[in-house]
Design a protein around this motif. Structure first.
Motif, PDB file in Angstrom:
ATOM      1  N   SER A  59      34.244  28.484  -6.834  1.00  0.00           N
ATOM      2  CA  SER A  59      34.650  29.786  -6.296  1.00  0.00           C
ATOM      3  C   SER A  59      35.471  30.586  -7.294  1.00  0.00           C
ATOM      4  O   SER A  59      35.513  31.799  -7.246  1.00  0.00           O
ATOM      5  N   SER A  62      34.460  33.503 -12.616  1.00  0.00           N
ATOM      6  CA  SER A  62      34.064  34.919 -12.652  1.00  0.00           C
ATOM      7  C   SER A  62      32.642  35.080 -13.163  1.00  0.00           C
ATOM      8  O   SER A  62      31.927  36.001 -12.752  1.00  0.00           O
ATOM      9  N   TYR A  64      30.142  33.154 -12.530  1.00  0.00           N
ATOM     10  CA  TYR A  64      29.255  32.910 -11.390  1.00  0.00           C
ATOM     11  C   TYR A  64      29.235  34.114 -10.452  1.00  0.00           C
ATOM     12  O   TYR A  64      28.181  34.508  -9.945  1.00  0.00           O
ATOM     13  N   ARG A  65      30.412  34.725 -10.234  1.00  0.00           N
ATOM     14  CA  ARG A  65      30.470  35.890  -9.341  1.00  0.00           C
ATOM     15  C   ARG A  65      29.629  37.045  -9.865  1.00  0.00           C
ATOM     16  O   ARG A  65      28.836  37.646  -9.126  1.00  0.00           O
ATOM     17  N   ILE A 102      26.468  30.587  -1.228  1.00  0.00           N
ATOM     18  CA  ILE A 102      27.695  30.968  -1.941  1.00  0.00           C
ATOM     19  C   ILE A 102      28.890  30.804  -1.015  1.00  0.00           C
ATOM     20  O   ILE A 102      28.757  30.774   0.212  1.00  0.00           O
ATOM     21  N   SER A 105      34.723  33.078  -0.348  1.00  0.00           N
ATOM     22  CA  SER A 105      35.510  33.942  -1.232  1.00  0.00           C
ATOM     23  C   SER A 105      34.605  34.901  -2.007  1.00  0.00           C
ATOM     24  O   SER A 105      34.954  36.070  -2.209  1.00  0.00           O
ATOM     25  N   VAL A 106      33.438  34.409  -2.438  1.00  0.00           N
ATOM     26  CA  VAL A 106      32.493  35.270  -3.149  1.00  0.00           C
ATOM     27  C   VAL A 106      31.911  36.316  -2.205  1.00  0.00           C
ATOM     28  O   VAL A 106      31.737  37.482  -2.572  1.00  0.00           O
ATOM     29  N   LYS A 107      31.619  35.926  -0.969  1.00  0.00           N
ATOM     30  CA  LYS A 107      31.106  36.891   0.013  1.00  0.00           C
ATOM     31  C   LYS A 107      32.136  37.984   0.286  1.00  0.00           C
ATOM     32  O   LYS A 107      31.789  39.175   0.362  1.00  0.00           O
ATOM     33  N   TRP A 109      34.467  38.974  -1.722  1.00  0.00           N
ATOM     34  CA  TRP A 109      34.557  39.799  -2.933  1.00  0.00           C
ATOM     35  C   TRP A 109      33.403  40.788  -3.011  1.00  0.00           C
ATOM     36  O   TRP A 109      33.595  41.955  -3.372  1.00  0.00           O
ATOM     37  N   LEU A 110      32.202  40.361  -2.652  1.00  0.00           N
ATOM     38  CA  LEU A 110      31.043  41.262  -2.661  1.00  0.00           C
ATOM     39  C   LEU A 110      31.185  42.347  -1.598  1.00  0.00           C
ATOM     40  O   LEU A 110      30.861  43.516  -1.844  1.00  0.00           O
ATOM     41  N   ALA A 114      33.009  44.361  -4.954  1.00  0.00           N
ATOM     42  CA  ALA A 114      31.941  44.456  -5.958  1.00  0.00           C
ATOM     43  C   ALA A 114      30.874  45.469  -5.571  1.00  0.00           C
ATOM     44  O   ALA A 114      30.548  46.371  -6.352  1.00  0.00           O
TER      45      ALA A 114
END
Length: 291
Positions: A59, A62, A64-65, A102, A105-107, A109-110, A114
């Motif tokens: 997670s 960066s 990967y994000r 995923i 935390s990535v969700k 952030w998107l 993002a």
């Protein structure tokens, strides 16, 4: 034997007996293990290897994000070019891009940073996402309308890359409108630029004028040299081809502060006693005053 030497010898023995000494013991060497000892075949433990899939799903990475974000933007561009311009939710986008695994935390952030701040993604009021092209064109008519507006306003042409990104089924539309479009290759980066083919500006030029036009080379000459050459040939070049500027009004020079004598308008009955001091000289007007 010299008795002095014997005394020194006895003194040395006493000092040697009084000084303590530590004896170093020799440790016996351990017996060598047999040849078939299993302990000899064991290797020291090593750190576990980092799996590539484990690294990509971290997670905090960066890289990967942004990889997930780049895949989403590319997919949304492809959808738009194929004619699918309806907005999607984040879950639908992740489902179409096969990225449902995923982390949260990535969700987050998107959803919150993002995709909202990406210049290629447009957000609808109901929190759905779609691709944001350079130009709002959907078919051949809207493309020709855009090219005409650029031609009338003097904005120049449009890059073929921007048209391919913005127009669904671009190749088919450009093939059908080939007679209405002029393609120019930009010499700087060899990119194609589209211009509107205004047929009303087409006219026939005599072959003699074409030969004269092509025989003149002005590649290595600037505007000043061209004007000088035309003047030598007796041809007056156009001078008022730029925007006109209002001339700056020059400030008037300050008038001399020399005070001028003004005739009195009142007290005319005292005109015979009034005096003026001009140029440091005394002048009298009227009769002199007697005491």
């Amino acid at each position: 034997m010299d008795p002095a030497l014997l005394r020194e010898r006895e003194a040395f023995k006493k000092r040697a007996m009084a000084t303590p000494t530590i004896e170093k013991k020799i440790r016996p060497e351990p017996p060598a293990p047999p040849k078939d000892d299993p302990r000899k075949k064991m290797r020291p433990p090593t750190a576990p290897k980092l799996d590539a899939s484990t690294y990509k799903t971290m997670s905090g990475s960066s890289q990967y994000r942004f990889g997930v974000l780049a895949k989403i933007v590319k997919h949304m561009r492809t959808r738009h070019q194929d004619g699918d311009d309806h907005p999607l939710t984040l879950e639908e986008i992740l489902d179409e891009t096969n990225q449902l695994d995923i982390g949260n935390s990535v969700k987050n952030w998107l959803q919150t940073e993002a995709l909202i701040n990406n210049p290629k993604i447009e957000v609808s009021p109901d929190n759905r996402f779609c691709f944001k092209p350079v130009y709002k064109i959907k078919d051949g008519k809207s493309l020709m309308r855009l090219l005409k507006q650029h031609d009338l306003k003097g904005l120049g042409g449009i890059l073929l890359d921007d048209v391919q990104e913005s127009l669904p089924h671009c190749e088919k539309v450009l093939k059908n409108r080939a007679s209405e479009i002029v393609y120019i290759i930009r010499p700087i980066d060899k990119k194609k630029v589209l211009f509107y083919n205004d047929r009303t500006a087409n006219f026939v030029v005599d072959d003699e004028f074409q030969k004269l036009w092509r025989s003149v080379t002005v590649d290595a000459m600037d505007d000043a040299k061209i004007d000088e050459y035309l003047e030598k040939q007796g041809i007056r070049s156009m001078q008022d081809n730029g925007p006109k500027r209002n001339p700056i009004a020059k400030r008037k020079k300050a008038q001399s502060k020399k005070r001028q004598f003004k005739k009195p308008r009142d007290n005319e009955h005292l005109a015979h006693v009034l005096e003026t001091y001009e140029d440091n000289t005394l002048t009298q007007k009227g009769a002199s005053v007697t005491g």
